[in-house]
Design an enzyme around this catalytic site. Structure first.
Site, PDB file in Angstrom:
ATOM      1  CE  LYS A  11      -3.986  -2.353   2.085  1.00 25.91           C
ATOM      2  NZ  LYS A  11      -5.030  -2.032   3.539  1.00 25.91           N
ATOM      3  CE1 TYR A  51      -9.335  -2.555   0.245  1.00 21.27           C
ATOM      4  CE2 TYR A  51      -8.492  -0.980  -1.275  1.00 21.27           C
ATOM      5  CZ  TYR A  51      -8.323  -2.021  -0.474  1.00 21.27           C
ATOM      6  OH  TYR A  51      -7.015  -2.495  -0.065  1.00 21.27           O
ATOM      7  CG  ASN A 114      -3.655  -2.175   6.883  1.00 21.61           C
ATOM      8  OD1 ASN A 114      -3.536  -1.976   5.630  1.00 21.61           O
ATOM      9  ND2 ASN A 114      -4.803  -2.892   7.032  1.00 21.61           N
ATOM     10  CG  HIS A 117      -5.458  -6.238  -0.406  1.00 18.14           C
ATOM     11  ND1 HIS A 117      -6.582  -6.238   0.130  1.00 18.14           N
ATOM     12  CD2 HIS A 117      -5.388  -7.323  -1.243  1.00 18.14           C
ATOM     13  CE1 HIS A 117      -7.377  -6.932  -0.531  1.00 18.14           C
ATOM     14  NE2 HIS A 117      -6.677  -7.507  -1.299  1.00 18.14           N
ATOM     15  CD  GLU A 128      -9.126  -9.045  -3.593  1.00 14.20           C
ATOM     16  OE1 GLU A 128      -9.777  -8.883  -2.822  1.00 14.20           O
ATOM     17  OE2 GLU A 128      -8.125  -9.482  -3.257  1.00 14.20           O
TER      18      GLU A 128
HETATM   19  P1  IDP Z   1      -8.050  -6.726   5.810  1.00 14.28           P
HETATM   20  O1  IDP Z   1      -7.304  -5.724   5.003  1.00 14.28           O
HETATM   21  O2  IDP Z   1      -7.172  -7.164   6.877  1.00 14.28           O
HETATM   22  O3  IDP Z   1      -8.579  -7.796   4.921  1.00 14.28           O
HETATM   23  P2  IDP Z   1     -10.610  -5.238   5.758  1.00 14.28           P
HETATM   24  O4  IDP Z   1     -11.725  -5.313   6.997  1.00 14.28           O
HETATM   25  O5  IDP Z   1     -10.938  -6.048   4.650  1.00 14.28           O
HETATM   26  O6  IDP Z   1      -8.969  -5.848   6.257  1.00 14.28           O
HETATM   27  O7  IDP Z   1     -10.514  -3.825   5.718  1.00 14.28           O
HETATM   28  C1  IDP Z   1     -10.002  -3.355   4.218  1.00 14.28           C
HETATM   29  C2  IDP Z   1      -8.949  -2.234   4.616  1.00 14.28           C
HETATM   30  O8  IDP Z   1      -9.618  -1.301   5.354  1.00 14.28           O
HETATM   31  C3  IDP Z   1      -7.856  -2.502   5.649  1.00 14.28           C
HETATM   32  O9  IDP Z   1      -6.703  -3.154   5.354  1.00 14.28           O
HETATM   33  C4  IDP Z   1      -7.747  -1.048   6.110  1.00 14.28           C
HETATM   34  O10 IDP Z   1      -6.697  -0.268   5.266  1.00 14.28           O
HETATM   35  C5  IDP Z   1      -8.892  -0.461   5.919  1.00 14.28           C
HETATM   36  N1  IDP Z   1      -9.427  -0.455   7.439  1.00 14.28           N
HETATM   37  C6  IDP Z   1     -10.249  -1.440   7.912  1.00 14.28           C
HETATM   38  N2  IDP Z   1     -10.746  -0.997   9.231  1.00 14.28           N
HETATM   39  C7  IDP Z   1     -10.482   0.114   9.312  1.00 14.28           C
HETATM   40  C8  IDP Z   1     -10.984   1.299  10.161  1.00 14.28           C
HETATM   41  O11 IDP Z   1     -11.489   0.719  11.299  1.00 14.28           O
HETATM   42  N3  IDP Z   1     -10.398   2.428  10.056  1.00 14.28           N
HETATM   43  C9  IDP Z   1      -9.754   2.900   8.720  1.00 14.28           C
HETATM   44  N4  IDP Z   1      -9.464   2.011   7.826  1.00 14.28           N
HETATM   45  C10 IDP Z   1      -9.761   0.782   7.984  1.00 14.28           C
HETATM   46 MG    MG Z   2     -10.282  -7.660   3.314  1.00 19.42          MG
END
Ligand code: IDP
Ligand code: MG
Length: 140
Positions: A11, A51, A114, A117, A128
């Site tokens: 990312k 997304y 984070n 992905h 994807e």
């Molecule tokens: P994942 O990437 O671990 O599968 P997901 O729940 O699919 O997590 O969420 C997709 C992405 O959305 C996350 O990787 C993160 O970048 C973002 N995200 C998830 N939860 C939050 C939040 O509570 N605040 C801000 N961004 C979030």
């Molecule tokens: Mg996810």
């Protein structure tokens, strides 16, 4: 074969912080073969589309803005049990909860920014992967 592939993105935060090499190295060391690789940037439209499953979530706009804020590295990875093993390698969504040694524990800033992905299912890995790569861009 679909069960042996997953899709990943490094990312914008991790790219900006100079972690492309370190993350790809950790991916290689864990036994994933890179079968497609691209340095690119998502438009806000493309990030929104990627997304779309999260469009009802409160963080959707923040996520789309972040994912289109700078270049990313997209890749398709091959390994037995790729989806599950890669989710283990990246760790929990929130780096504060990610297991020590995982990519997110090492390189992520917070729950939004984070670092990486990872697809959450074989079906999504296929969707994807074809979102980012055409057949002629995949090698194995
Ligand atoms: P994942 O990437 O671990 O599968 P997901 O729940 O699919 O997590 O969420 C997709 C992405 O959305 C996350 O990787 C993160 O970048 C973002 N995200 C998830 N939860 C939050 C939040 O509570 N605040 C801000 N961004 C979030
Ligand atoms: Mg996810």
């Amino acid at each position: 074969m679909s069960g042996n592939r997953t899709f990943t993105m490094i990312k914008p935060d991790a790219v900006a912080d100079g972690y492309i090499g370190a993350i790809l190295s950790q991916i290689n060391d864990r036994g994933f073969k890179i079968v497609a690789l691209k340095y690119t940037k998502l438009s806000t439209e493309k990030a929104g589309e990627f997304y779309a499953v999260h469009s009802a979530r409160p963080f959707y706009r923040e996520l789309v803005d972040f994912m289109s804020s700078g270049p990313i590295v997209a890749a398709i990875l091959e390994k037995e049990n790729a989806v599950e093993d890669f989710r283990k390698l990246i760790g929990a969504t929130n780096p504060a909860e990610a297991a020590p040694g995982t990519i997110r524990a090492k390189f992520a800033k917070n729950i939004g920014e984070n670092a990486v992905h990872g697809s959450d299912s074989d079906d999504n890995a296929a969707i994807e992967s074809s979102f980012h790569f055409s057949g002629t861009e995949i090698f194995n």
